[in-house]
Write a protein that holds these residues in place. Sequence first.
Motif, PDB file in Angstrom:
ATOM      1  N   GLY A 127       0.747  -1.406  -0.041  1.00 49.03           N
ATOM      2  CA  GLY A 127      -0.074   0.148   0.024  1.00 49.03           C
ATOM      3  C   GLY A 127       0.763   1.238  -0.067  1.00 49.03           C
ATOM      4  O   GLY A 127       0.054   2.265   0.162  1.00 49.03           O
ATOM      5  N   VAL A 128       2.162   1.257  -0.400  1.00 49.41           N
ATOM      6  CA  VAL A 128       3.088   2.162  -0.400  1.00 49.41           C
ATOM      7  C   VAL A 128       2.376   3.172  -1.469  1.00 49.41           C
ATOM      8  O   VAL A 128       1.987   2.962  -2.588  1.00 49.41           O
ATOM      9  CB  VAL A 128       4.279   2.075  -0.794  1.00 49.41           C
ATOM     10  N   ASP A 129       2.232   4.615  -1.358  1.00 47.66           N
ATOM     11  CA  ASP A 129       1.736   5.511  -2.308  1.00 47.66           C
ATOM     12  C   ASP A 129       2.856   6.286  -3.433  1.00 47.66           C
ATOM     13  O   ASP A 129       2.380   6.330  -4.399  1.00 47.66           O
ATOM     14  CB  ASP A 129       1.175   6.895  -1.594  1.00 47.66           C
ATOM     15  N   ARG A 130       4.113   5.964  -2.635  1.00 45.96           N
ATOM     16  CA  ARG A 130       5.133   6.623  -3.766  1.00 45.96           C
ATOM     17  C   ARG A 130       6.378   5.761  -3.596  1.00 45.96           C
ATOM     18  O   ARG A 130       6.830   5.211  -2.319  1.00 45.96           O
ATOM     19  CB  ARG A 130       5.574   8.018  -3.560  1.00 45.96           C
ATOM     20  N   ILE A 131       6.961   5.297  -4.781  1.00 46.25           N
ATOM     21  CA  ILE A 131       8.274   4.627  -4.817  1.00 46.25           C
ATOM     22  C   ILE A 131       9.395   5.563  -5.286  1.00 46.25           C
ATOM     23  O   ILE A 131       9.364   6.371  -5.997  1.00 46.25           O
ATOM     24  CB  ILE A 131       8.130   3.302  -5.654  1.00 46.25           C
ATOM     25  N   TYR A 132      10.438   5.539  -4.214  1.00 44.74           N
ATOM     26  CA  TYR A 132      11.572   6.366  -4.623  1.00 44.74           C
ATOM     27  C   TYR A 132      12.954   5.562  -4.899  1.00 44.74           C
ATOM     28  O   TYR A 132      13.144   4.709  -4.318  1.00 44.74           O
ATOM     29  CB  TYR A 132      11.822   7.063  -3.377  1.00 44.74           C
ATOM     30  N   VAL A 133      13.450   5.885  -6.109  1.00 48.35           N
ATOM     31  CA  VAL A 133      14.630   5.150  -6.819  1.00 48.35           C
ATOM     32  C   VAL A 133      15.416   6.088  -7.454  1.00 48.35           C
ATOM     33  O   VAL A 133      15.051   7.198  -7.540  1.00 48.35           O
ATOM     34  CB  VAL A 133      14.073   3.963  -7.800  1.00 48.35           C
ATOM     35  N   GLN A 171      15.785  -1.021 -15.868  1.00 47.11           N
ATOM     36  CA  GLN A 171      15.037  -1.453 -14.605  1.00 47.11           C
ATOM     37  C   GLN A 171      13.999  -0.194 -14.087  1.00 47.11           C
ATOM     38  O   GLN A 171      13.122  -0.369 -13.701  1.00 47.11           O
ATOM     39  CB  GLN A 171      16.217  -1.608 -13.411  1.00 47.11           C
ATOM     40  N   LEU A 172      14.643   0.900 -14.351  1.00 52.17           N
ATOM     41  CA  LEU A 172      13.668   2.327 -13.982  1.00 52.17           C
ATOM     42  C   LEU A 172      12.422   2.131 -15.003  1.00 52.17           C
ATOM     43  O   LEU A 172      11.219   2.485 -14.524  1.00 52.17           O
ATOM     44  CB  LEU A 172      14.599   3.492 -14.176  1.00 52.17           C
ATOM     45  N   ARG A 173      12.627   1.797 -16.220  1.00 45.29           N
ATOM     46  CA  ARG A 173      11.531   1.790 -16.903  1.00 45.29           C
ATOM     47  C   ARG A 173      10.535   0.541 -16.544  1.00 45.29           C
ATOM     48  O   ARG A 173       9.445   0.934 -16.603  1.00 45.29           O
ATOM     49  CB  ARG A 173      11.783   1.241 -18.527  1.00 45.29           C
ATOM     50  N   GLU A 174      11.102  -0.512 -16.050  1.00 44.71           N
ATOM     51  CA  GLU A 174      10.191  -1.547 -15.551  1.00 44.71           C
ATOM     52  C   GLU A 174       9.454  -1.022 -14.414  1.00 44.71           C
ATOM     53  O   GLU A 174       8.267  -1.462 -14.059  1.00 44.71           O
ATOM     54  CB  GLU A 174      10.931  -2.862 -15.418  1.00 44.71           C
ATOM     55  N   ILE A 175      10.162  -0.361 -13.406  1.00 46.05           N
ATOM     56  CA  ILE A 175       9.726   0.214 -12.077  1.00 46.05           C
ATOM     57  C   ILE A 175       8.458   1.146 -12.268  1.00 46.05           C
ATOM     58  O   ILE A 175       7.678   1.089 -11.668  1.00 46.05           O
ATOM     59  CB  ILE A 175      10.814   0.467 -11.037  1.00 46.05           C
ATOM     60  N   LEU A 196       5.937   7.669  -8.725  1.00 42.07           N
ATOM     61  CA  LEU A 196       7.217   7.348  -8.967  1.00 42.07           C
ATOM     62  C   LEU A 196       8.084   8.767  -8.674  1.00 42.07           C
ATOM     63  O   LEU A 196       7.702   9.596  -9.170  1.00 42.07           O
ATOM     64  CB  LEU A 196       7.540   6.597 -10.336  1.00 42.07           C
ATOM     65  N   ILE A 197       9.043   8.651  -7.702  1.00 42.94           N
ATOM     66  CA  ILE A 197       9.848   9.648  -7.431  1.00 42.94           C
ATOM     67  C   ILE A 197      11.380   9.135  -7.779  1.00 42.94           C
ATOM     68  O   ILE A 197      11.764   8.001  -7.470  1.00 42.94           O
ATOM     69  CB  ILE A 197       9.855  10.019  -6.217  1.00 42.94           C
ATOM     70  N   VAL A 198      12.089   9.960  -8.774  1.00 45.67           N
ATOM     71  CA  VAL A 198      13.521   9.742  -9.020  1.00 45.67           C
ATOM     72  C   VAL A 198      14.479  10.482  -8.595  1.00 45.67           C
ATOM     73  O   VAL A 198      14.133  11.760  -8.824  1.00 45.67           O
ATOM     74  CB  VAL A 198      13.645   9.388 -10.550  1.00 45.67           C
ATOM     75  N   ALA A 199      15.626  10.007  -7.889  1.00 45.81           N
ATOM     76  CA  ALA A 199      16.341  10.871  -7.392  1.00 45.81           C
ATOM     77  C   ALA A 199      17.499  11.488  -8.334  1.00 45.81           C
ATOM     78  O   ALA A 199      17.998  10.874  -8.975  1.00 45.81           O
ATOM     79  CB  ALA A 199      17.356  10.164  -6.321  1.00 45.81           C
ATOM     80  N   VAL A 200      17.335  12.764  -8.491  1.00 47.88           N
ATOM     81  CA  VAL A 200      18.316  13.535  -9.359  1.00 47.88           C
ATOM     82  C   VAL A 200      18.879  14.638  -8.336  1.00 47.88           C
ATOM     83  O   VAL A 200      18.655  15.927  -8.646  1.00 47.88           O
ATOM     84  CB  VAL A 200      17.500  14.168 -10.450  1.00 47.88           C
ATOM     85  N   ASN A 201      19.184  14.082  -7.155  1.00 47.57           N
ATOM     86  CA  ASN A 201      19.851  15.232  -6.083  1.00 47.57           C
ATOM     87  C   ASN A 201      21.113  15.287  -5.863  1.00 47.57           C
ATOM     88  O   ASN A 201      21.724  15.761  -4.924  1.00 47.57           O
ATOM     89  CB  ASN A 201      19.086  14.730  -4.894  1.00 47.57           C
ATOM     90  N   ALA A 202      22.070  14.899  -7.085  1.00 51.65           N
ATOM     91  CA  ALA A 202      23.405  15.039  -6.843  1.00 51.65           C
ATOM     92  C   ALA A 202      23.941  16.532  -7.091  1.00 51.65           C
ATOM     93  O   ALA A 202      23.282  17.198  -7.826  1.00 51.65           O
ATOM     94  CB  ALA A 202      24.173  14.239  -7.845  1.00 51.65           C
ATOM     95  N   LEU A 203      25.017  16.873  -6.572  1.00 50.67           N
ATOM     96  CA  LEU A 203      25.416  18.266  -6.854  1.00 50.67           C
ATOM     97  C   LEU A 203      26.284  18.088  -8.185  1.00 50.67           C
ATOM     98  O   LEU A 203      27.195  17.356  -8.478  1.00 50.67           O
ATOM     99  CB  LEU A 203      26.448  18.719  -5.947  1.00 50.67           C
ATOM    100  N   LEU A 207      16.855  13.736 -18.033  1.00 50.89           N
ATOM    101  CA  LEU A 207      15.507  13.938 -17.985  1.00 50.89           C
ATOM    102  C   LEU A 207      14.549  13.740 -19.044  1.00 50.89           C
ATOM    103  O   LEU A 207      13.462  13.574 -18.745  1.00 50.89           O
ATOM    104  CB  LEU A 207      15.632  15.594 -17.935  1.00 50.89           C
ATOM    105  N   ASP A 208      15.190  13.734 -20.408  1.00 44.37           N
ATOM    106  CA  ASP A 208      14.080  13.270 -21.424  1.00 44.37           C
ATOM    107  C   ASP A 208      13.786  11.696 -21.181  1.00 44.37           C
ATOM    108  O   ASP A 208      12.461  11.597 -21.213  1.00 44.37           O
ATOM    109  CB  ASP A 208      14.934  13.306 -22.513  1.00 44.37           C
ATOM    110  N   PHE A 209      14.642  10.953 -20.569  1.00 45.88           N
ATOM    111  CA  PHE A 209      14.299   9.493 -20.304  1.00 45.88           C
ATOM    112  C   PHE A 209      13.191   9.593 -19.272  1.00 45.88           C
ATOM    113  O   PHE A 209      12.124   8.854 -19.371  1.00 45.88           O
ATOM    114  CB  PHE A 209      15.520   8.863 -19.876  1.00 45.88           C
ATOM    115  N   LEU A 210      13.390  10.160 -18.146  1.00 44.36           N
ATOM    116  CA  LEU A 210      12.358  10.334 -17.155  1.00 44.36           C
ATOM    117  C   LEU A 210      10.990  10.818 -17.531  1.00 44.36           C
ATOM    118  O   LEU A 210      10.065  10.314 -17.071  1.00 44.36           O
ATOM    119  CB  LEU A 210      12.927  11.106 -15.783  1.00 44.36           C
ATOM    120  N   GLU A 211      10.889  11.832 -18.399  1.00 42.73           N
ATOM    121  CA  GLU A 211       9.929  12.328 -19.163  1.00 42.73           C
ATOM    122  C   GLU A 211       9.138  11.153 -19.971  1.00 42.73           C
ATOM    123  O   GLU A 211       7.686  11.043 -19.693  1.00 42.73           O
ATOM    124  CB  GLU A 211      10.092  13.284 -19.999  1.00 42.73           C
ATOM    125  N   GLU A 212       9.913  10.517 -20.474  1.00 44.29           N
ATOM    126  CA  GLU A 212       9.570   9.116 -21.518  1.00 44.29           C
ATOM    127  C   GLU A 212       8.839   8.219 -20.512  1.00 44.29           C
ATOM    128  O   GLU A 212       7.730   7.635 -21.007  1.00 44.29           O
ATOM    129  CB  GLU A 212      10.648   8.751 -22.066  1.00 44.29           C
TER     130      GLU A 212
END
Length: 192
Positions: A23-29, A46-50, A61-68, A81-86
């Motif tokens: 029942g988790v609402d959001r998955i963070y990867v 794997q991200l596409r499958e997730i 789905l939340i994807v980490a883009v949190n690096a400096l 970012l284009d991939f994440l949009e896709e």
Amino acid sequence: MEKIIITATAESIEQVKQLLEAGVDRIYVGEKDFGLRLPTTFSHDQLREIAKLVHDAGKELIVAVNALMHQDMMDRIKPFLDFLEEIKTDYITIGDAGVFYVVNRDGYSFKTIYDASTMVTSSRQINFWGQKAGASEAVWFTVLVSSIILNVHSCKTTITLHISMTKRLASVTSSWLSQVTQRATIPFLKTI
């Protein structure tokens, strides 16, 4: 009362399935080049499958883009970012001003979450990222400093705060959150 949104970081595709069933609402990867503080990283396949699993379950789905970002990373960020949009990512966590700039400039559809754990955080910084960069939410990290928590009422931006904590910190933090929510004018304070 607002619903508490449960976000979980997944360590494998099998765990994603289990978390969704629970029942988790959001998955963070995330993946190795642009994500920080993740228990594991995933390939693009794997991200596409997730993403398919998460969206088929009606979750987010939340994807980490949190690096400096260094310049070479900024040179590679747009294709990612284009991939994440896709794959129809719902949210990305961001810790670098350059990524906010690219996301806003290019009009990506996913929402942005300011990852305050990347830099020093304060209510002023959350205001800045919410008002100037369009962040819809903010992540706080597991080490919660009472002076910062108690000053959250000075936030002028309506922004969802993600507060990650271990079981050990949960009991101490719950009393702080009680004080904060009694003082705060933030309408959407959610514990994640």
